[in-house]
Enzyme design. Structure first.
Site, PDB file in Angstrom:
ATOM      1  N   ASP A 165     -70.596  83.069 -40.694  1.00  0.00           N
ATOM      2  CA  ASP A 165     -70.680  82.602 -42.084  1.00  0.00           C
ATOM      3  C   ASP A 165     -69.762  81.396 -42.276  1.00  0.00           C
ATOM      4  O   ASP A 165     -68.835  81.167 -41.496  1.00  0.00           O
ATOM      5  CB  ASP A 165     -70.275  83.713 -43.056  1.00  0.00           C
ATOM      6  CG  ASP A 165     -68.860  84.240 -42.797  1.00  0.00           C
ATOM      7  OD1 ASP A 165     -68.487  84.363 -41.614  1.00  0.00           O
ATOM      8  OD2 ASP A 165     -68.125  84.539 -43.755  1.00  0.00           O
ATOM      9  N   GLU A 166     -70.045  80.633 -43.316  1.00  0.00           N
ATOM     10  CA  GLU A 166     -69.154  79.557 -43.775  1.00  0.00           C
ATOM     11  C   GLU A 166     -68.633  78.689 -42.633  1.00  0.00           C
ATOM     12  O   GLU A 166     -67.423  78.565 -42.436  1.00  0.00           O
ATOM     13  CB  GLU A 166     -67.991  80.170 -44.576  1.00  0.00           C
ATOM     14  CG  GLU A 166     -68.491  80.890 -45.823  1.00  0.00           C
ATOM     15  CD  GLU A 166     -67.417  81.547 -46.675  1.00  0.00           C
ATOM     16  OE1 GLU A 166     -66.380  81.932 -46.146  1.00  0.00           O
ATOM     17  OE2 GLU A 166     -67.619  81.696 -47.882  1.00  0.00           O
TER      18      GLU A 166
END
Length: 477
Positions: A151-152
């Site tokens: 993620d991210e």
């Protein structure tokens, strides 16, 4: 029939160990409680609390020792004896702060100032990630599933090597992301052919169905769509899950939250906010087409937003929220019936029974201290009428004050200081029983010190000024 989250799906609870890692004894009590609450498995994010070995030993935490191999095994043994699956979460692309902050790893960053993102062009990067996974898998006998994070992935495409790669016609940052994750997933399947691979979905949300289809990830991974908001948009979420499904990724997961998603420095969670998040997820589950195979839900409980941010709500204070969220999932709403079930399970009606709510005393102290720290009289002491009227910075510069009023201000500040210090001491004593010394230290510096400092400063400044004034009076006599 549409998938229902409260009938057949797996309910995982996320253990975020990158902040305030519970002492083993407390961790085992928590696992017992999760089992009583009807949890099916644990999603364990070890980060630097895993006993990495060999060349990776430098990844181990230094603020407190990581869990030992024996502790990691005993945690799993208890979970398994309760019929709970353990799924380790190991970041393999973004949020690799705990790896890339170490000087020997600096060269593996996508960009120098971005400590979280791995450079996807270096073979050493994939080698490093695979060695981390190998050590984790080896210490989880009989492991069936791995969560590879992803993620991210901030600043992806901004590094020099990425810019060169992207200069070729037709190449995109989306492809860059997908190619790295595919490489990691394929390497996992080569090493452990039967391993289920779960990953966060956010980097794929904007991607077209065709891009996903062509990526090579289809059949390799199960995306986990996370949304922790109380007003989660049901239609958007449903259409996103349906898009993944049409792209060929029909095995999907949801991720909600029971704490650690309000603000980066929140101290006590609002149960209602998290219950609302679960009510929205139930609506999503009910609206999905039969083609979507919703595997389950991971109920996340962040202890920090990332490796380098402050502590947010800790586990002990989030347990009532977790119990409420699990009841919401199993009953489909948080009714009065669910509320009484939660009170009963946590033993909230019978104060003396600590066993039902491990960390209860610390939770009470945290809530009490938090309300004291946030009371306007204390937090905005320097803004009260007397301080602004008779002990302003102008008064302090000239050392000319009304001793009587200044001493009244001082005695009020001292009373607040005493009340706070007593509470803090009680909290510290309780906190070090459940968490490392370093956690108590960090929590106090984060939440208490900024409130104590102005009160301490004002009492000292008043002493200095009043001494000048009262000495003057003595001289005049």
């Amino acid at each position: 029939t549409p998938t229902s989250l409260h009938t057949c799906s797996t309910k995982l609870v996320h253990l975020d160990l990158k902040g305030a890692p519970p002492r083993l004894e407390y961790l085992l009590k928590l696992i017992e409680l999760f089992s009583k609450l009807g949890v099916d498995g644990l999603l364990v994010e070890y980060e630097d609390m895993f006993p990495y070995d060999g060349d990776l030993k430098l990844l181990q935490a230094t603020a407190q020792p990581p869990y030992s191999r024996e502790e990691v095994l005993s945690m799993q043994e208890l979970a398994k004896s309760k019929g709970m699956e353990v799924i380790p979460l190991v970041q393999t692309f973004g949020h690799m702060e705990f790896v890339l902050k170490h000087r020997p790893m600096w060269s593996l960053r996508e960009m120098a100032p971005c400590v979280s993102t791995l450079n996807p062009h270096r073979t050493e990067g994939v080698r490093l990630v695979m060695e981390m996974l190998r050590q984790v898998v080896e210490l989880h006998p009989g492991l069936n599933a791995l969560h590879i994070g992803a993620d991210e992935v901030y600043m992806l495409g901004e590094g020099e090597e990425s810019k060169l790669w992207l200069a070729s016609p037709g190449r995109t940052v989306e492809q860059l992301f997908l190619s790295h994750v595919t490489k990691v997933a394929q390497a996992i399947k080569e090493a452990w052919p039967d391993m289920t691979i779960i990953m966060w979905d956010d980097m794929m949300r904007g991607m077209s169905q065709d891009t996903l289809k062509a990526s090579g990830l289809v059949g390799l991974v199960q995306p986990m769509l996370w949304d922790y908001t109380p007003n989660l948009d049901v239609d958007t979420t449903v259409s996103l899950l349906e898009k993944y499904c049409r792209a060929g990724m029909s095995d999907l997961w949801a991720a909600s939250s029971f704490k650690g998603s309000t603000s980066v420095h929140t101290c006590v969670p609002s149960t209602q906010r998290h219950v609302d998040n679960h009510v929205q997820w139930l609506k999503v589950a009910a609206a999905l087409s039969a083609a979507v195979n919703l595997q389950g839900i991971a109920i996340t409980g962040w202890q920090r937003y990332d490796h380098l941010s402050v502590l947010c709500e800790l586990m002990h204070v989030g347990l009532p929220s977790l119990a409420a969220c699990l009841q919401t999932l199993s009953l489909g709403e948080f009714s009065p019936e669910a509320q009484s079930k939660v009170a009963e399970t946590l033993g909230i009606s019978s104060v003396e029974d600590e066993s039902l709510f491990p960390g209860r005393r610390l939770a009470e102290l945290t809530v009490e201290l938090n309300s004291l720290l946030n009371s306007e009289d204390i937090r905005f002491f320097e803004n009260n009428m007397y301080v602004r009227g008779w002990f302003s910075s102008y008064h302090q510069q000239r050392k000319m004050v009304s001793p009587l009023i200044a001493m009244q201000i001082q005695s009020q500040a001292s009373a607040y200081l005493t009340a706070l210090q007593e509470k803090v001491e009680a909290l510290r004593e309780e906190m070090v029983l459940l968490y490392p010394e370093s956690t108590a230290q960090e929590w106090i510096v984060e939440h208490v010190s900024p409130v104590l400092a102005p009160l301490q400063r004002i009492t000292e400044d008043i002493t200095a000024c009043v001494n000048e004034m009262v000495d003057l009076c003595v001289d005049l006599r």
